[in-house]
Design an enzyme around this catalytic site. Sequence first.
Site, PDB file in Angstrom:
ATOM      1  N   ASN A 187       0.848  -1.198   0.000  1.00 36.06           N
ATOM      2  CA  ASN A 187       0.000   0.000   0.000  1.00 36.06           C
ATOM      3  C   ASN A 187       0.881   1.243   0.000  1.00 36.06           C
ATOM      4  O   ASN A 187       1.954   1.279   0.612  1.00 36.06           O
ATOM      5  CB  ASN A 187      -0.990  -0.001   1.164  1.00 36.06           C
ATOM      6  CG  ASN A 187      -0.395  -0.184   2.535  1.00 36.06           C
ATOM      7  OD1 ASN A 187       0.666  -0.791   2.691  1.00 36.06           O
ATOM      8  ND2 ASN A 187      -1.039   0.344   3.540  1.00 36.06           N
ATOM      9  N   GLU A 199       0.278   5.184   0.686  1.00 41.59           N
ATOM     10  CA  GLU A 199      -0.679   6.196   1.147  1.00 41.59           C
ATOM     11  C   GLU A 199      -0.293   7.586   0.656  1.00 41.59           C
ATOM     12  O   GLU A 199       0.782   7.797   0.091  1.00 41.59           O
ATOM     13  CB  GLU A 199      -0.770   6.142   2.680  1.00 41.59           C
ATOM     14  CG  GLU A 199      -1.313   4.804   3.144  1.00 41.59           C
ATOM     15  CD  GLU A 199      -1.651   4.745   4.622  1.00 41.59           C
ATOM     16  OE1 GLU A 199      -1.175   5.612   5.394  1.00 41.59           O
ATOM     17  OE2 GLU A 199      -2.392   3.812   5.005  1.00 41.59           O
ATOM     18  N   CYS A 233      -3.988   0.536  -2.626  1.00 44.72           N
ATOM     19  CA  CYS A 233      -3.836  -0.688  -1.824  1.00 44.72           C
ATOM     20  C   CYS A 233      -2.751  -1.594  -2.411  1.00 44.72           C
ATOM     21  O   CYS A 233      -2.437  -1.523  -3.615  1.00 44.72           O
ATOM     22  CB  CYS A 233      -5.135  -1.468  -1.809  1.00 44.72           C
ATOM     23  SG  CYS A 233      -6.462  -0.739  -0.860  1.00 44.72           S
ATOM     24  N   GLU A 257      -2.852  -4.779  -3.095  1.00 49.42           N
ATOM     25  CA  GLU A 257      -3.318  -5.702  -4.134  1.00 49.42           C
ATOM     26  C   GLU A 257      -3.368  -4.998  -5.490  1.00 49.42           C
ATOM     27  O   GLU A 257      -2.992  -5.555  -6.519  1.00 49.42           O
ATOM     28  CB  GLU A 257      -4.720  -6.233  -3.803  1.00 49.42           C
ATOM     29  CG  GLU A 257      -4.815  -6.989  -2.499  1.00 49.42           C
ATOM     30  CD  GLU A 257      -5.151  -6.098  -1.315  1.00 49.42           C
ATOM     31  OE1 GLU A 257      -4.605  -4.972  -1.210  1.00 49.42           O
ATOM     32  OE2 GLU A 257      -5.954  -6.529  -0.482  1.00 49.42           O
ATOM     33  N   CYS A 288      -9.923  -5.391   0.206  1.00 49.60           N
ATOM     34  CA  CYS A 288     -11.085  -4.489   0.271  1.00 49.60           C
ATOM     35  C   CYS A 288     -11.950  -4.682  -0.980  1.00 49.60           C
ATOM     36  O   CYS A 288     -11.538  -5.331  -1.960  1.00 49.60           O
ATOM     37  CB  CYS A 288     -10.630  -3.035   0.403  1.00 49.60           C
ATOM     38  SG  CYS A 288     -10.042  -2.304  -1.151  1.00 49.60           S
ATOM     39  N   CYS A 343     -10.405  -3.596  -4.353  1.00 50.63           N
ATOM     40  CA  CYS A 343      -9.387  -4.544  -4.852  1.00 50.63           C
ATOM     41  C   CYS A 343     -10.027  -5.818  -5.386  1.00 50.63           C
ATOM     42  O   CYS A 343      -9.561  -6.391  -6.370  1.00 50.63           O
ATOM     43  CB  CYS A 343      -8.373  -4.846  -3.755  1.00 50.63           C
ATOM     44  SG  CYS A 343      -7.306  -3.423  -3.427  1.00 50.63           S
TER      45      CYS A 343
HETATM   46  N1  THU Z   1      -5.248  -1.553   2.396  1.00 53.32           N
HETATM   47  C1  THU Z   1      -4.671  -2.358   1.460  1.00 53.32           C
HETATM   48  O1  THU Z   1      -3.529  -2.144   1.068  1.00 53.32           O
HETATM   49  N2  THU Z   1      -5.383  -3.408   0.990  1.00 53.32           N
HETATM   50  C2  THU Z   1      -6.657  -3.708   1.376  1.00 53.32           C
HETATM   51  O2  THU Z   1      -7.285  -4.578   0.788  1.00 53.32           O
HETATM   52  C3  THU Z   1      -7.251  -3.004   2.515  1.00 53.32           C
HETATM   53  C4  THU Z   1      -6.594  -1.733   2.890  1.00 53.32           C
HETATM   54  C5  THU Z   1      -4.491  -0.399   2.914  1.00 53.32           C
HETATM   55  C6  THU Z   1      -5.025   0.943   2.473  1.00 53.32           C
HETATM   56  C7  THU Z   1      -4.511   1.846   3.571  1.00 53.32           C
HETATM   57  O3  THU Z   1      -3.199   2.254   3.242  1.00 53.32           O
HETATM   58  C8  THU Z   1      -4.442   0.949   4.791  1.00 53.32           C
HETATM   59  O4  THU Z   1      -4.513  -0.386   4.314  1.00 53.32           O
HETATM   60  C9  THU Z   1      -5.549   1.199   5.787  1.00 53.32           C
HETATM   61  O5  THU Z   1      -6.786   1.121   5.186  1.00 53.32           O
END
Ligand code: THU
Length: 134
Positions: A42, A44, A53, A55, A90, A93
Amino acid sequence: MTDHQLLLCAVEARKNSYAPYSGFHVGAALLGKSGKVYTGCNVENAAYSPTNCAERTAVFKAVSEGEREFTAIAVVGGKGDEISSLCAPCGVCRQVLSEFCDGNLRVVLGTPDALTVTTLGALLPYSFGKSDVK
Ligand code: THU
């Protein structure tokens, strides 16, 4: 490539996670039909919504390198140094994965000590896809 090995690739990818806002670090490893593994973490952003994310990072890396067919993805995530017992993809994704993968895609979750295997079909039933639009 075993499920366990793929999960270890996700653990390694998680080390590059850029998550200064949530502190939640995620790693993913996507196995292409060619046998190549595409990793992602991920990434941000201060404006929050541009966050990508793990994935999707892996999917976009793979597709941008010419691979569009996949057999499995492993995902690990957790706060700080801890890997949660289960960090499932999520909704966004799941939808992005469904563009390139059918319901049989193996989804490997959990930790290297206790992994769980499910499928994209189980995570995203009644999905909306190409056949609906064409
Ligand atoms: N996140 C992912 O990388 N993948 C997911 O499927 C769920 C959420 C990350 C996004 C964000 O940087 C952190 O997790 C908190 O939501």
